[in-house]
Structure formats: C-alpha cells, structure tokens
Design an enzyme around this catalytic site. Structure first.
Site, mmCIF file in Angstrom:
data_model
loop_
_atom_site.group_PDB
_atom_site.id
_atom_site.type_symbol
_atom_site.label_atom_id
_atom_site.label_comp_id
_atom_site.label_asym_id
_atom_site.label_seq_id
_atom_site.Cartn_x
_atom_site.Cartn_y
_atom_site.Cartn_z
ATOM 1 N N GLY A 86 0.819 -1.203 0.000
ATOM 2 C CA GLY A 86 0.000 0.000 0.000
ATOM 3 C C GLY A 86 0.855 1.256 0.000
ATOM 4 N N CYS A 87 0.247 2.375 -0.360
ATOM 5 C CA CYS A 87 0.993 3.633 -0.486
ATOM 6 C C CYS A 87 1.478 4.146 0.873
ATOM 7 C CB CYS A 87 0.151 4.683 -1.202
ATOM 8 S SG CYS A 87 -1.478 4.961 -0.492
ATOM 9 N N PHE A 88 0.570 4.300 1.845
ATOM 10 C CA PHE A 88 0.986 4.715 3.183
ATOM 11 C C PHE A 88 1.932 3.675 3.789
ATOM 12 C CE2 PHE A 88 -2.584 7.877 4.098
ATOM 13 C CZ PHE A 88 -1.718 8.940 4.355
#
Length: 331
Positions: free
Chosen positions: A139-141
């Site tokens: 995921g990005c975060f």
C-alpha cells in the site's frame, strides 16, 4: 523478446499511471487493457494526456487473459475486488499477477487456488520477489511508513511509534466523493481513519519480519491526513531512542546502501523531491531522546505503480530501474 503485459481496471488514477509507465518501458509490449465501463473507447478518452501516445482501446474481452497471451497481468482494482476477479475468472497458469489492491498482502490471506502472493517490498523481499510467480504490491501509506521504520525495527529499537502522514487526493481514487471534490480539498486538510487505517496490518507484518528473534510486535499509532494537493505522501514517525544521531544515520545509510530507490538525506526533505519519481527519501531529526523519521514518496509511483513495475522488473530478471528513470518536477 518483450514481456507481454496487460491491465485489469485501467480507468482510475493507478491504471492511468501504470499505462504511462508500461507504454514507455523498453522491455514491455503493452497491448491489453480491460475496463467494463469504458469498453470500446480509446485510452485517451479517459486519460487525455495520452492523446498522440497510443491508439489502444479499452476492452471487455478477457480472451487474452484466459488463453495465455500475457506474461504478466496487473490488477488495478478496488480493495476486495482482486480476489473476487480471480475467483470468477480464469487466468492462464503461466501468467504472472501483480495485484495493486490489499487482497493478498497479509501472509494469512496470500493464497488463492494454486497462487501464492509474495509481499512486494523490494527493500526487504528482493530475493523472494525474484523467484516469485505472483506479487502483492504494498500500500501507499504502508510503503512510506515501513521504509522510514525498517532500519530501527531490524536493530531492535522500536517499541511504540507515533506516526502522522498526509497524502494527496489521488490516493482516494478517481470516483467522486465529497472529500475528493476540489472545492472541499482546496485550502483544507482533515484527519481520517485515525488509528484504524487498513495498512496497519501489513506494516506490522514487515516490521516483525526484520526484527530480531523473539522481538515483540511494535505498537503503531497512525493518524493519516487528507491534503490539499494531488499527489505525494509525507510521513513523520516519532519514537523514543537513546542512540546518537550519528549512530542512527550510519544505521540507515547501511540499511539502504544497496537500494536503488530508497535513500537517506542529511538535510530537510520536501515533497517535490519525489513527486513523479519512484524514490523514497528518508530524513532523521533528533532532539534529546526523541527521534523523528520523515519519509516521502509519490503515492502513485513508489506507493503503487512505480513499485509494481519495479517488482515486474525483478520477477522477470530485468534491470530493476528499467522504465523508472523518472525525474521530479522540481517546480
């Protein structure tokens, strides 16, 4: 011979970014992009910046997926939709899958049928990725937070972590909602999913993976923020640490010395350094026994599509940086 690549779900922000990368990748033949809602339309009717770059058409025909015409298939679907797609559709056995949703990131959820997905964070799983058939893209975060904390976890220096992070509007997807609308985002910020964000599980999993044997699970207190800009993530993680700043800088630079896309800065960092690149840049600040680790990425590139292409390169034995020599906008 070039790798034949295709995309399922190409109409959103991640689909559009991945199209741009694959069209310009020197080792990829990109000719298949699936979208039920846009079937029959040219790509540039949705991604208007592609006008003049390609005449490809969105299709709803899954024949190339089923008959083995593809070497790699990227799933750019909503969370929960990738597992559903693979349950309902046949993908040729030899076709490798790189999933950009969160369906297969956790070890306990990493299998479906005969497929087993490897967590695609190259900074800790490079060898496993190189020998993998299917990849669960982080995921990005999660990517930005992990890359800020992994060196501390490996050294056994993490206990409780307090993290804040702000992300651009593209992280919310392309579907219109009240908090994605320009008139809401402009000159505005908001905390959301406080202490409950869906990326917490994969972050904890990776931190434990690199921690010393018998290490205890770290407590991560994460408050994400919606920002009034389009792309990028800026993370600040605060921990208690007795080590000196000089020791910590050496620790971080040693950890990332062989990484192409993650680097440590000696001076304050800012988001435009990484926007439009596959980089993660990390910076440390220390006051007394408090250490703050800042980490920055582009949520659509190192946080999604760029890392997916990086994983593809590793899986197929290509130059890891192929198609990813991207430059930050600067101004």
């Amino acid at each position: 011979m070039k790798i034949k690549a295709g995309i399922i779900g190409g109409a959103g922000y991640t689909g559009g970014e991945l199209i741009r990368l694959l069209l310009n990748h020197p080792d990829v033949d990109f000719s298949f992009i699936h979208s039920r809602s846009n079937a029959g339309k040219p790509l540039y009717s949705v991604h208007q910046d592609l006008l003049g770059d390609t005449d490809l058409i969105f299709t709803n025909d899954l024949t190339p997926v089923q008959n083995g015409n593809l070497d790699v298939l990227f799933l750019c679907l909503g969370h929960g939709e990738s597992r559903k797609f693979l349950s309902e559709n046949t993908v040729a056995e030899h076709t490798k899958i790189i999933d950009l949703a969160n369906d297969f990131r956790l070890t306990a959820q990493s299998t479906i049928g005969k497929r087993n997905f490897v967590y695609g964070l190259p900074e800790i799983n490079r060898e496993a990725i190189q020998s993998a058939h299917d990849i669960a893209n982080p995921g990005c975060f999660a990517t930005a937070i992990q890359l800020g904390l992994l060196p501390l976890a490996k050294a056994g220096l993490l206990e409780e972590v307090y993290t804040t992070g702000i992300t651009g509007s593209t992280g919310a997807g392309q579907s219109l909602s009240s908090t994605a609308h320009f008139s809401w985002r402009a000159n505005n910020i908001q905390a959301y999913k406080t202490l409950t964000h869906q990326h917490l599980g994969e972050i904890a999993q990776s931190l434990m993976q690199v921690s010393p044997p018998n290490g205890r699970e770290q407590q991560l207190n994460f408050v994400p923020w919606r920002g009034d800009f389009t792309r990028g993530i800026f993370i600040s993680s605060t921990v208690h640490c007795e080590r000196s700043y000089e020791e910590l800088i050496r620790l971080y630079k040693d950890f990332y010395k062989d990484q192409l896309f993650t680097m440590v800065s000696d001076v304050p960092i800012f988001l435009k350094q990484v926007v439009n690149t596959n980089k993660c840049v990390v910076q440390l600040e220390k006051v007394g026994t408090k250490l703050v680790v800042h980490s920055i990425t582009d949520n659509l590139l190192k946080g999604a599509c760029g890392q997916a292409v990086q994983n593809m390169n590793l899986v197929f034995g290509l130059n890891e940086a192929a198609g990813l020599k991207l430059k930050a906008t600067g101004f």
